[in-house]
Design a protein around this motif. Structure first.
Motif, mmCIF file in Angstrom:
data_model
loop_
_atom_site.group_PDB
_atom_site.id
_atom_site.type_symbol
_atom_site.label_atom_id
_atom_site.label_comp_id
_atom_site.label_asym_id
_atom_site.label_seq_id
_atom_site.Cartn_x
_atom_site.Cartn_y
_atom_site.Cartn_z
ATOM 1 N N MET A 192 0.828 -1.212 0.000
ATOM 2 C CA MET A 192 0.000 0.000 0.000
ATOM 3 C C MET A 192 0.864 1.265 0.000
ATOM 4 O O MET A 192 0.532 2.271 -0.636
ATOM 5 C CB MET A 192 -0.929 -0.006 1.207
ATOM 6 N N ALA A 193 1.989 1.209 0.697
ATOM 7 C CA ALA A 193 2.878 2.364 0.771
ATOM 8 C C ALA A 193 3.548 2.668 -0.563
ATOM 9 O O ALA A 193 3.929 3.809 -0.831
ATOM 10 C CB ALA A 193 3.940 2.133 1.843
ATOM 11 N N VAL A 194 3.677 1.664 -1.414
ATOM 12 C CA VAL A 194 4.253 1.876 -2.741
ATOM 13 C C VAL A 194 3.167 2.223 -3.756
ATOM 14 O O VAL A 194 3.346 3.107 -4.601
ATOM 15 C CB VAL A 194 5.029 0.624 -3.206
ATOM 16 N N ARG A 195 2.022 1.566 -3.648
ATOM 17 C CA ARG A 195 0.947 1.798 -4.622
ATOM 18 C C ARG A 195 0.363 3.194 -4.508
ATOM 19 O O ARG A 195 0.074 3.846 -5.531
ATOM 20 C CB ARG A 195 -0.157 0.740 -4.414
ATOM 21 N N TYR A 196 0.166 3.711 -3.294
ATOM 22 C CA TYR A 196 -0.521 4.993 -3.101
ATOM 23 C C TYR A 196 0.465 6.048 -2.622
ATOM 24 O O TYR A 196 0.821 6.117 -1.456
ATOM 25 C CB TYR A 196 -1.707 4.815 -2.150
ATOM 26 N N GLU A 197 0.907 6.867 -3.593
ATOM 27 C CA GLU A 197 1.948 7.859 -3.340
ATOM 28 C C GLU A 197 1.433 9.297 -3.384
ATOM 29 O O GLU A 197 2.218 10.244 -3.446
ATOM 30 C CB GLU A 197 3.073 7.691 -4.374
ATOM 31 N N GLY A 198 0.116 9.477 -3.376
ATOM 32 C CA GLY A 198 -0.439 10.829 -3.345
ATOM 33 C C GLY A 198 -0.505 11.512 -4.692
ATOM 34 O O GLY A 198 -0.769 12.721 -4.760
#
Length: 267
Positions: A192-198
């Motif tokens: 999730m920390a890689v997929r959703y970067e803002g």
């Protein structure tokens, strides 16, 4: 005091120090995951292989962001497929407890299983809208009551035993899954920390070393998640899940199931 006595004293001190050094307990750290090779390295991951740090994270983000989004209602049937019990096709395996339960018992009542957001919805306030709220790479079937006990807590070691989930523990601000699920949780959180970067409609999700993250788009505890990734390597269940999500639903993969060593390479 004579010079000879002083010299002997220094010699004894040096000898004692040497002994103490040899008796020092080693630091407890997880052994980095061994490098793996997959059938996707020359195709799906070709722009990421060989990179490290922020460069690797950025490349993986670009790769896995190409994704088909599904509705929250569609998640029910998807989980019946992705989380299917390999020994009983009429059941799903529940996260945190390992219980095998009938696929038909999905819902919100006691004894049912529901849709657990491993990256808690409130950590970024994304709810259940298509996107992070419906991403199958972190949604898992879980017992309703166990899911409620976990709530939106960060992950860490310790606490009191969780009723209905042998081997899982919790305290006021953290949750520890059973050993067989520790690596799964780590790889889901860091996906999730890689997929959703803002860079879309959603918050920039990032891991940190806190267990008091509340509603900010952060999730902890990173140092513990890294240990869990090493201690509990990807299982056949995880690998099957990754393939089904890629081939049937979203068209993207969790790179840390294919390459668990990339967690250490990034963080």
């Amino acid at each position: 005091m004579s010079a000879v006595r002083i010299s002997r004293g220094k010699a004894w001190a040096a000898a004692i120090s040497a002994v103490l050094v040899t008796l020092t307990l080693p630091t407890v750290t997880a052994t980095p995951a061994s490098a793996t090779t997959t059938a996707y390295d020359s195709t799906y991951y070709k722009n990421a292989v060989g990179k490290t740090g922020t460069s690797l994270k950025s490349s993986l983000h670009t790769i896995i962001s190409s994704q088909t989004k599904i509705s929250y209602d569609a998640v029910w049937n998807a989980l019946k497929n992705t989380d299917q019990d390999p020994n009983n096709t009429a059941n799903v395996i529940l996260l945190y407890s390992g219980t095998s339960r009938s696929k038909s018992l999905n819902g919100g009542a006691v004894g049912n299983w529901n849709r657990e957001h491993t990256w808690a919805q409130s950590h970024g306030n994304f709810g259940t809208s298509a996107g992070p709220g419906t991403d199958l790479h972190h949604l898992r079937a879980a017992d309703v009551q166990v899911n409620s006990i976990r709530g939106n807590k960060d992950f860490d070691n310790g606490g009191s035993a969780v009723s209905g989930a042998p081997g899982s523990y919790t305290d006021s601000n953290s949750f520890e899954p059973r050993d067989a699920d520790k690596g799964d949780v780590a790889r889901m959180i860091l996906y999730m920390a890689v997929r959703y970067e803002g860079d879309d409609a959603w918050a920039d999700l990032e891991p940190n070393d806190s267990t008091t993250n509340g509603s900010v788009p952060l999730h902890g505890r990173l140092s513990v998640l890294k240990q869990w990734n090493e201690q509990d390597p990807p299982s056949a269940f995880e690998e099957r899940r990754n393939d089904i999500i890629f081939n049937t639903y979203q068209g993207n993969r969790n790179p840390f199931i294919d390459h668990p060593e990339w967690i250490e390479a990034i963080w």
